[in-house]
Design a protein around this motif. Structure first.
Motif, PDB file in Angstrom:
ATOM      1  N   ASP A   1       0.795  -1.213  -0.072  1.00  0.00           N
ATOM      2  CA  ASP A   1       0.108   0.041   0.069  1.00  0.00           C
ATOM      3  C   ASP A   1       0.731   1.252   0.116  1.00  0.00           C
ATOM      4  O   ASP A   1       0.475   2.306  -0.387  1.00  0.00           O
ATOM      5  CB  ASP A   1      -1.085  -0.005   1.267  1.00  0.00           C
ATOM      6  CG  ASP A   1      -2.014   1.023   1.299  1.00  0.00           C
ATOM      7  OD1 ASP A   1      -2.474   1.548   0.119  1.00  0.00           O
ATOM      8  OD2 ASP A   1      -2.438   1.500   2.137  1.00  0.00           O
ATOM      9  N   PHE A   2       2.114   1.053   0.237  1.00  0.00           N
ATOM     10  CA  PHE A   2       3.058   2.389   0.347  1.00  0.00           C
ATOM     11  C   PHE A   2       3.417   2.533  -1.078  1.00  0.00           C
ATOM     12  O   PHE A   2       3.743   1.420  -2.090  1.00  0.00           O
ATOM     13  CB  PHE A   2       4.125   1.842   1.002  1.00  0.00           C
ATOM     14  CG  PHE A   2       4.104   2.152   2.713  1.00  0.00           C
ATOM     15  CD1 PHE A   2       3.864   3.405   3.401  1.00  0.00           C
ATOM     16  CD2 PHE A   2       4.167   0.717   3.283  1.00  0.00           C
ATOM     17  CE1 PHE A   2       3.677   3.144   4.736  1.00  0.00           C
ATOM     18  CE2 PHE A   2       3.848   0.956   4.789  1.00  0.00           C
ATOM     19  CZ  PHE A   2       3.673   2.175   5.381  1.00  0.00           C
ATOM     20  N   TRP A   3       3.879   3.708  -1.540  1.00  0.00           N
ATOM     21  CA  TRP A   3       4.378   4.133  -2.832  1.00  0.00           C
ATOM     22  C   TRP A   3       5.748   3.289  -3.085  1.00  0.00           C
ATOM     23  O   TRP A   3       6.262   2.871  -2.179  1.00  0.00           O
ATOM     24  CB  TRP A   3       4.392   5.541  -3.122  1.00  0.00           C
ATOM     25  CG  TRP A   3       3.042   6.089  -2.954  1.00  0.00           C
ATOM     26  CD1 TRP A   3       2.606   7.202  -1.789  1.00  0.00           C
ATOM     27  CD2 TRP A   3       1.934   6.310  -3.740  1.00  0.00           C
ATOM     28  NE1 TRP A   3       1.696   7.562  -1.775  1.00  0.00           N
ATOM     29  CE2 TRP A   3       1.057   7.097  -3.084  1.00  0.00           C
ATOM     30  CE3 TRP A   3       1.507   5.791  -4.867  1.00  0.00           C
ATOM     31  CZ2 TRP A   3      -0.206   7.336  -3.490  1.00  0.00           C
ATOM     32  CZ3 TRP A   3       0.328   6.121  -5.236  1.00  0.00           C
ATOM     33  CH2 TRP A   3      -0.649   7.049  -4.777  1.00  0.00           C
ATOM     34  N   ALA A   4       5.647   2.773  -4.456  1.00  0.00           N
ATOM     35  CA  ALA A   4       6.997   2.192  -4.851  1.00  0.00           C
ATOM     36  C   ALA A   4       8.438   2.940  -4.500  1.00  0.00           C
ATOM     37  O   ALA A   4       9.226   2.426  -4.007  1.00  0.00           O
ATOM     38  CB  ALA A   4       6.961   1.836  -6.266  1.00  0.00           C
ATOM     39  N   SER A   5       8.279   4.243  -4.734  1.00  0.00           N
ATOM     40  CA  SER A   5       9.540   4.965  -4.106  1.00  0.00           C
ATOM     41  C   SER A   5       9.797   5.036  -2.951  1.00  0.00           C
ATOM     42  O   SER A   5      10.852   4.911  -2.518  1.00  0.00           O
ATOM     43  CB  SER A   5       9.242   6.242  -4.740  1.00  0.00           C
ATOM     44  OG  SER A   5       8.085   7.058  -3.980  1.00  0.00           O
ATOM     45  N   GLU A   6       8.747   4.979  -1.903  1.00  0.00           N
ATOM     46  CA  GLU A   6       8.848   4.851  -0.383  1.00  0.00           C
ATOM     47  C   GLU A   6       9.528   3.391  -0.190  1.00  0.00           C
ATOM     48  O   GLU A   6      10.587   3.317   0.664  1.00  0.00           O
ATOM     49  CB  GLU A   6       7.656   4.923   0.278  1.00  0.00           C
ATOM     50  CG  GLU A   6       7.028   6.111   0.101  1.00  0.00           C
ATOM     51  CD  GLU A   6       5.532   6.339   0.782  1.00  0.00           C
ATOM     52  OE1 GLU A   6       5.195   7.335   1.074  1.00  0.00           O
ATOM     53  OE2 GLU A   6       4.726   5.370   0.440  1.00  0.00           O
ATOM     54  N   ARG A   7       9.050   2.428  -0.794  1.00  0.00           N
ATOM     55  CA  ARG A   7       9.608   0.938  -0.614  1.00  0.00           C
ATOM     56  C   ARG A   7      10.974   0.893  -1.169  1.00  0.00           C
ATOM     57  O   ARG A   7      11.834   0.354  -0.249  1.00  0.00           O
ATOM     58  CB  ARG A   7       8.735  -0.145  -1.034  1.00  0.00           C
ATOM     59  CG  ARG A   7       7.177  -0.025  -0.614  1.00  0.00           C
ATOM     60  CD  ARG A   7       6.596  -1.234  -1.006  1.00  0.00           C
ATOM     61  NE  ARG A   7       6.683  -1.541  -2.494  1.00  0.00           N
ATOM     62  CZ  ARG A   7       5.622  -1.235  -3.385  1.00  0.00           C
ATOM     63  NH1 ARG A   7       4.688  -0.504  -2.732  1.00  0.00           N
ATOM     64  NH2 ARG A   7       5.706  -1.575  -4.540  1.00  0.00           N
TER      65      ARG A   7
ATOM     66  N   ILE B   1      10.448  13.693  -9.076  1.00  0.00           N
ATOM     67  CA  ILE B   1      11.348  12.947  -8.208  1.00  0.00           C
ATOM     68  C   ILE B   1      10.669  12.999  -6.921  1.00  0.00           C
ATOM     69  O   ILE B   1      10.070  14.023  -6.515  1.00  0.00           O
ATOM     70  CB  ILE B   1      12.616  13.828  -8.185  1.00  0.00           C
ATOM     71  CG1 ILE B   1      13.813  13.062  -7.425  1.00  0.00           C
ATOM     72  CG2 ILE B   1      12.581  15.281  -7.660  1.00  0.00           C
ATOM     73  CD1 ILE B   1      15.261  13.563  -7.548  1.00  0.00           C
ATOM     74  N   SER B   2      11.278  11.992  -6.263  1.00  0.00           N
ATOM     75  CA  SER B   2      10.527  12.043  -4.757  1.00  0.00           C
ATOM     76  C   SER B   2      11.807  11.867  -3.835  1.00  0.00           C
ATOM     77  O   SER B   2      12.669  11.078  -4.170  1.00  0.00           O
ATOM     78  CB  SER B   2       9.434  10.825  -4.714  1.00  0.00           C
ATOM     79  OG  SER B   2       9.244  10.866  -3.321  1.00  0.00           O
ATOM     80  N   GLY B   3      11.559  12.530  -2.668  1.00  0.00           N
ATOM     81  CA  GLY B   3      12.422  12.305  -1.705  1.00  0.00           C
ATOM     82  C   GLY B   3      11.949  11.685  -0.415  1.00  0.00           C
ATOM     83  O   GLY B   3      11.890  12.352   0.818  1.00  0.00           O
ATOM     84  N   PRO B   4      11.737  10.407  -0.454  1.00  0.00           N
ATOM     85  CA  PRO B   4      11.126   9.806   0.857  1.00  0.00           C
ATOM     86  C   PRO B   4      11.907   9.799   2.119  1.00  0.00           C
ATOM     87  O   PRO B   4      13.235   9.690   1.789  1.00  0.00           O
ATOM     88  CB  PRO B   4      10.725   8.252   0.473  1.00  0.00           C
ATOM     89  CG  PRO B   4      10.633   8.309  -0.993  1.00  0.00           C
ATOM     90  CD  PRO B   4      11.583   9.357  -1.461  1.00  0.00           C
ATOM     91  N   ASP B   5      11.255   9.998   3.335  1.00  0.00           N
ATOM     92  CA  ASP B   5      12.294   9.825   4.450  1.00  0.00           C
ATOM     93  C   ASP B   5      11.758   8.795   5.124  1.00  0.00           C
ATOM     94  O   ASP B   5      10.602   8.088   4.945  1.00  0.00           O
ATOM     95  CB  ASP B   5      11.807  11.181   5.152  1.00  0.00           C
ATOM     96  CG  ASP B   5      12.359  12.178   4.592  1.00  0.00           C
ATOM     97  OD1 ASP B   5      13.243  12.324   3.723  1.00  0.00           O
ATOM     98  OD2 ASP B   5      12.219  13.459   5.281  1.00  0.00           O
ATOM     99  N   ASN B   6      12.524   8.144   6.067  1.00  0.00           N
ATOM    100  CA  ASN B   6      12.136   7.029   6.922  1.00  0.00           C
ATOM    101  C   ASN B   6      12.074   7.159   8.338  1.00  0.00           C
ATOM    102  O   ASN B   6      12.997   7.745   9.022  1.00  0.00           O
ATOM    103  CB  ASN B   6      13.159   5.949   6.501  1.00  0.00           C
ATOM    104  CG  ASN B   6      13.451   5.672   4.947  1.00  0.00           C
ATOM    105  OD1 ASN B   6      12.358   5.517   4.102  1.00  0.00           O
ATOM    106  ND2 ASN B   6      14.745   5.535   4.384  1.00  0.00           N
TER     107      ASN B   6
END
Length: 434
Positions: A130-136, A309-314
């Motif tokens: 369910d998380f976006w692919a870029s986040e995974r 472009i995406s900049g996911p944080d963790n």
């Protein structure tokens, strides 16, 4: 909230060698077996974001008597979290969870105290897909999941409606191109009025290269080779992208070259002296506070490709003992669930980190609260890639940022600037352990 931009500008810190093993810190499994499992989170948040995370943690603690989550800032904002964690991991004073930029993941994953949650996220109740692919991608290093997605963003074009109208321009239309972007920026520029069509950072940080990568990807190029051993950004796609920006800056004089870094450009946009501004959701609260009449559009495209472009944080988990790792994962599964995330989004203006959030009844209220956030949220579908997962990326980014500055200042042509950056990058990537 320029977190994604600042992320890769931090000097590479190798956190593996000094660590003292996996069992350190903060109590043992036996000591905690008789009561609630206590874990600590370093959230690094400020203002509304800090208040929101504290509120959610209180809610979790009330509803989960077997786990007690203690919150701390970590003694640093999100920008300064990596050095704090790096130092803490050399002792027993490290937290169970920390908020870390996605581009730091390759460094932090090398530390033996970083937990592996791969088995945990396979539980269907977590809803990992369910998380976006870029986040995974951003939280998975070498096949190991080191935490949970925390925040996601993406780049769009913000336009000042009054500036465009004064220049006789209509807002960007669906399917617009980078040639359209250049033409609009040129027409919006007025030297007499001190108005620029757009802006580009030349400060030497990640904010300088942040906008270049989508242009390269859209044209079929990439940042590095698939094995991360060679630079690829100086391909024809990269030369075309930087060449276009150079022509806008040097020939059209439609680009305000921002050396602040990236601070003056936003102020120009807010004050009605900038037409088009490449940015993201983190600026919307500022624009609303400044009462800017703005609109939002996806990035211009190349041959119909509007990739951004995406900049996911963790939220990264660190290992003390098995009970605490499990408790940390349980808390993060709860925190990142759709209902809790909608609270966080409404409080902070962040984007949905799960696709299912967009189907909740309260989602429409969130969209109304932050005008333009609907476009940015939908634009997550155009965020298909993240920056390369290598500890050498910050150095590569710095070399490319230098190339961009040289080209936009008219001191070099695009090909020469990128070729020089590629040579420096290849040397850095050749160092063992990258």
């Amino acid at each position: 909230m320029r977190r994604a931009l600042a992320a890769a500008a931090v000097v590479t810190l190798v956190v593996g060698g000094a660590a003292a093993g996996c069992g350190g810190g903060g109590g043992t499994q036996g000591e905690q077996a008789s009561g609630p499992v206590e874990i600590t989170i370093w959230h690094g948040q400020e203002d509304a974001s800090a208040k929101s995370i504290e509120k959610l943690v209180d809610q979790f603690n009330r509803s989960h008597p077997d786990i007690r989550v203690n919150t701390e800032s970590g003694g640093a904002t999100a920008d300064g979290m990596l050095p704090k964690i790096t130092a803490a991991l050399t002792s027993d004073a490290y937290p169970d969870i920390a908020y870390l930029y996605g581009s730091w993941a390759p460094n932090i994953a090398r530390n033996p105290k970083t937990a592996d949650l791969t088995a945990f996220v396979k539980d269907p109740a977590v809803g990992w897909n369910d998380f976006w692919a870029s986040e995974r991608q951003a939280v998975t290093i070498g096949g190991n999941v080191i935490g949970f997605p925390a925040v996601v963003d993406n780049m769009v074009v913000l336009y000042n409606k009054k500036v465009l109208a004064k220049a006789g321009l209509q807002p960007p239309k669906a399917g617009w191109t980078w040639d359209d972007f250049r033409a609009m920026a040129k027409q919006a520029t007025s030297a007499k009025d001190g108005v620029f069509g757009t802006t580009w950072p030349i400060s030497g940080g990640e904010e300088a290269v942040w906008g270049l990568w989508p242009m390269v990807w859209q044209a079929g190029g990439d940042i590095l080779s698939a094995d991360h051993k060679k630079a690829a950004f100086n391909s024809a796609a990269g030369q075309q992208a930087l060449g276009r920006l150079r022509a806008m800056a040097v020939d059209d004089k439609s680009v305000y070259l921002d050396s602040s870094p990236a601070e003056k450009g936003q102020k120009l946009f807010e004050s009605g002296r900038l037409g088009l501004f490449l940015s993201g959701p983190w600026v919307l609260p500022d624009l609303q506070a400044a009462k800017v009449d703005y609109g939002v559009s996806p990035l211009p495209g190349t041959n119909g490709n509007h990739e951004t472009i995406s900049g996911p944080d963790n939220w990264v988990v660190f290992e003390h003992d098995e009970r605490r790792v499990k408790a940390a994962a349980t808390f993060l599964a709860w925190l990142t669930a759709a209902q809790q995330q909608l609270v966080w989004m409404s409080d902070t203006g962040s984007l949905p980190i799960r696709e299912s959030i967009t189907k909740l009844p309260g989602y429409q209220d969130y969209l109304r609260k932050y005008p333009g956030i609907d476009v940015i949220s939908a634009n997550l579908a155009n965020a298909k890639r993240v920056r390369p997962a290598t500890t050498r990326y910050p150095r590569v980014s710095a070399f490319v940022a230098e190339a961009i500055a040289q080209a936009l200042l008219g001191k070099s042509d695009a090909k020469s600037a990128l070729d020089q950056a590629a040579a420096k990058s290849d040397a850095a990537l050749a160092v063992p352990g990258s």
